[in-house]
Write a protein that holds these residues in place. Structure first.
Motif, PDB file in Angstrom:
ATOM      1  N   PRO A 147       0.838  -1.195   0.000  1.00 52.16           N
ATOM      2  CA  PRO A 147       0.000   0.000   0.000  1.00 52.16           C
ATOM      3  C   PRO A 147       0.876   1.250   0.000  1.00 52.16           C
ATOM      4  CG  PRO A 147       0.087  -0.977   2.203  1.00 52.16           C
ATOM      5  CD  PRO A 147       0.820  -1.914   1.277  1.00 52.16           C
ATOM      6  N   PRO A 148       0.322   2.407  -0.391  1.00 55.97           N
ATOM      7  CA  PRO A 148      -1.095   2.644  -0.705  1.00 55.97           C
ATOM      8  C   PRO A 148      -1.489   2.369  -2.155  1.00 55.97           C
ATOM      9  CG  PRO A 148       0.087   4.717  -0.744  1.00 55.97           C
ATOM     10  CD  PRO A 148       1.090   3.687  -0.316  1.00 55.97           C
ATOM     11  N   ASP A 149      -0.511   2.253  -3.069  1.00 57.28           N
ATOM     12  CA  ASP A 149      -0.872   2.054  -4.476  1.00 57.28           C
ATOM     13  C   ASP A 149      -0.775   0.591  -4.888  1.00 57.28           C
ATOM     14  OD1 ASP A 149       1.857   1.845  -4.376  1.00 57.28           O
ATOM     15  OD2 ASP A 149       2.264   3.356  -5.897  1.00 57.28           O
ATOM     16  N   TRP A 150      -0.386  -0.288  -3.951  1.00 60.49           N
ATOM     17  CA  TRP A 150      -0.412  -1.736  -4.140  1.00 60.49           C
ATOM     18  C   TRP A 150       0.456  -2.175  -5.329  1.00 60.49           C
ATOM     19  CZ3 TRP A 150      -2.163  -3.766   0.126  1.00 60.49           C
ATOM     20  CH2 TRP A 150      -3.068  -3.027   0.893  1.00 60.49           C
ATOM     21  N   ARG A 151       1.652  -1.626  -5.379  1.00 66.18           N
ATOM     22  CA  ARG A 151       2.605  -2.057  -6.399  1.00 66.18           C
ATOM     23  C   ARG A 151       3.427  -3.236  -5.878  1.00 66.18           C
ATOM     24  NH1 ARG A 151       3.294   0.974 -10.804  1.00 66.18           N
ATOM     25  NH2 ARG A 151       2.269   2.999 -10.860  1.00 66.18           N
ATOM     26  N   PHE A 152       3.936  -4.036  -6.799  1.00 66.30           N
ATOM     27  CA  PHE A 152       4.870  -5.100  -6.428  1.00 66.30           C
ATOM     28  C   PHE A 152       6.277  -4.653  -6.791  1.00 66.30           C
ATOM     29  CE2 PHE A 152       3.577  -6.086 -10.791  1.00 66.30           C
ATOM     30  CZ  PHE A 152       4.794  -6.315 -11.420  1.00 66.30           C
ATOM     31  N   ALA A 153       7.239  -5.097  -6.017  1.00 64.29           N
ATOM     32  CA  ALA A 153       8.637  -4.839  -6.340  1.00 64.29           C
ATOM     33  C   ALA A 153       9.108  -5.907  -7.324  1.00 64.29           C
ATOM     34  CB  ALA A 153       9.493  -4.863  -5.078  1.00 64.29           C
ATOM     35  N   PRO A 154       9.771  -5.525  -8.408  1.00 64.17           N
ATOM     36  CA  PRO A 154      10.176  -6.520  -9.420  1.00 64.17           C
ATOM     37  C   PRO A 154      11.087  -7.616  -8.873  1.00 64.17           C
ATOM     38  CG  PRO A 154      10.332  -4.298 -10.314  1.00 64.17           C
ATOM     39  CD  PRO A 154      10.060  -4.148  -8.845  1.00 64.17           C
ATOM     40  N   GLU A 155      11.949  -7.274  -7.919  1.00 65.67           N
ATOM     41  CA  GLU A 155      12.926  -8.256  -7.431  1.00 65.67           C
ATOM     42  C   GLU A 155      12.263  -9.426  -6.695  1.00 65.67           C
ATOM     43  OE1 GLU A 155      13.039  -5.022  -6.908  1.00 65.67           O
ATOM     44  OE2 GLU A 155      14.709  -4.351  -8.170  1.00 65.67           O
TER      45      GLU A 155
END
Length: 395
Positions: A147-155
């Motif tokens: 959160p807050p934009d609920w992105r995933f980290a590529p790694e």
């Protein structure tokens, strides 16, 4: 020798869910129910009229197991309408109609996952994914959305892939967060799936409920992805008929054959008149402005609920699609989001769902509550005075 316990090991841990608990508490305490994820308002008249017509016309016996042929043709036409630059879909060999998206998710996992295979799931995740994988004998590899934009980290996503990776389950627009995965994120996922020869099971049941210019892009439309993707849709959310249980899976012929092999022994088929109705509803909705009105109506309900939440001191997180708003409850002094939601329904009289229910381990969850705005305006407004008591310090 007699047995005292007959339940299979594969369902160990499938106890009563927080959804069942909160719903029961809502009934007991006569709460305003903003927890359950389905509309409390009528379905559109043109949708109901088509179903009634087909029932009267006696289309009431078994439909073909893969789905009513003219519905599969209508779904192929709708795919072409929505994604004109994408590969066309063969309605005879690449579309399967089933008893809602939940059944088809189960079919897709059982059809493709072997014991010991790993399946990547973004958390928080719809609560059916992990049990489906477990029943297939697979293992979930969770990748967090932040959160807050609920992105995933590529790694961490890249690290989740390995020699036993069989599939990734994608959900966009996403339940519970309302996230719509963007083109760059989808390409990152697709590139990893291509590199590791993994499938994608893509749950896209909220694809028509979008906000503020968000665009839904099926991952199957990306280069080289159609042949490794099972795309799952449903009429329930789009047409406010969640009880009709009509869903579909679009996939290349080989994957479709595998899905159908499971489907024939799970439900075999589902309601013929509702399938016939959807075959008429899809072209009608495309022509009568229904989808634009759907999004406008949900934007109004979203804004109404957002105002109610802000009036109670609960700041909603931004969303791009679906029909839920989340709010961080970590600063309110409760032991957990589950504790907050239990107290909310029993003491305040409003039902919401803790997002920790969407994680394998509650300890991994942010303290966030989910409120559903697929409700009548009067339902949402009725929650306002009750939620305002949070500012006053309780009941």
């Amino acid at each position: 020798m007699s047995r005292t316990e007959f339940a299979a090991d594969r369902i160990a841990g499938f106890g009563t869910s927080i959804f069942t608990e909160i719903t029961a508490l809502a009934v007991k305490h006569e709460a305003v129910n903003l927890g359950q994820g389905f509309p409390d308002f009528p379905a559109p008249d043109f949708v109901k009229q088509e179903a009634a017509r087909h029932i009267r016309d006696d289309r009431n016996q078994y439909a073909a197991s893969p789905g009513v042929p003219r519905l599969r043709a209508a779904l192929a036409d709708d795919w072409r309408r929505l994604y004109p630059d994408a590969r066309a879909v063969d309605p005879a060999a690449e579309i399967t109609v089933g008893s809602g998206a939940t059944e088809l998710l189960h079919d897709a996992v059982l059809a493709t996952v072997n014991p010991g295979d790993e399946v990547i799931v973004f958390e928080p995740a719809y609560d059916a994914y992990a049990p489906d994988v477990a029943m297939a004998g697979g293992v979930v590899r969770a990748v967090p959305l932040a959160p807050p934009d609920w992105r995933f980290a590529p790694e961490p996503l890249a690290a989740a892939f390995g020699p036993r990776t069989r599939a990734l389950i994608l959900n966009t627009p996403h339940n519970p967060t309302g996230k719509v995965f963007g083109p760059a994120e989808l390409e990152t996922i697709a590139a990893l799936c291509r590199r590791h020869d993994a499938l994608v099971i893509s749950d896209e049941v909220y694809c028509e409920i979008l906000f503020d210019g968000a665009a839904h892009v099926p991952i199957a439309t990306l280069p080289e992805m159609f042949d490794r993707t099972i795309t799952i849709g449903s009429m329930g959310k789009t047409f406010s008929v969640t009880g009709w249980k009509v869903g579909w899976a679009i996939a290349p012929a080989a994957l479709t054959a595998a899905v159908r092999a499971v489907h024939q022994f799970v439900t075999f088929t589902n309601s013929a008149p509702f399938q016939e109705a959807l075959a008429d509803v899809l072209p009608a909705a495309a022509a009568n402005g229904y989808y634009a009105q759907l999004r406008a109506d949900y934007a109004r309900r979203r804004d109404l609920l957002a105002g109610v939440l802000r009036g109670a001191g609960l700041a909603p997180l931004p969303i791009g699609g679906a029909y839920f708003l989340l709010t961080d409850v970590g600063a309110l002094g409760f032991a957990s989001d589950a504790d907050f939601c239990r107290r909310l329904v029993t003491e305040i009289g409003v039902a919401a769902i803790p997002t920790s229910a969407f994680y394998a381990r509650a300890a991994d969850a942010a303290p966030v509550a989910r409120f559903c705005f697929a409700k009548r305006d009067e339902t949402i407004r009725a929650a306002g005075p009750r939620l305002a008591r949070l500012r006053a310090g309780g009941s």
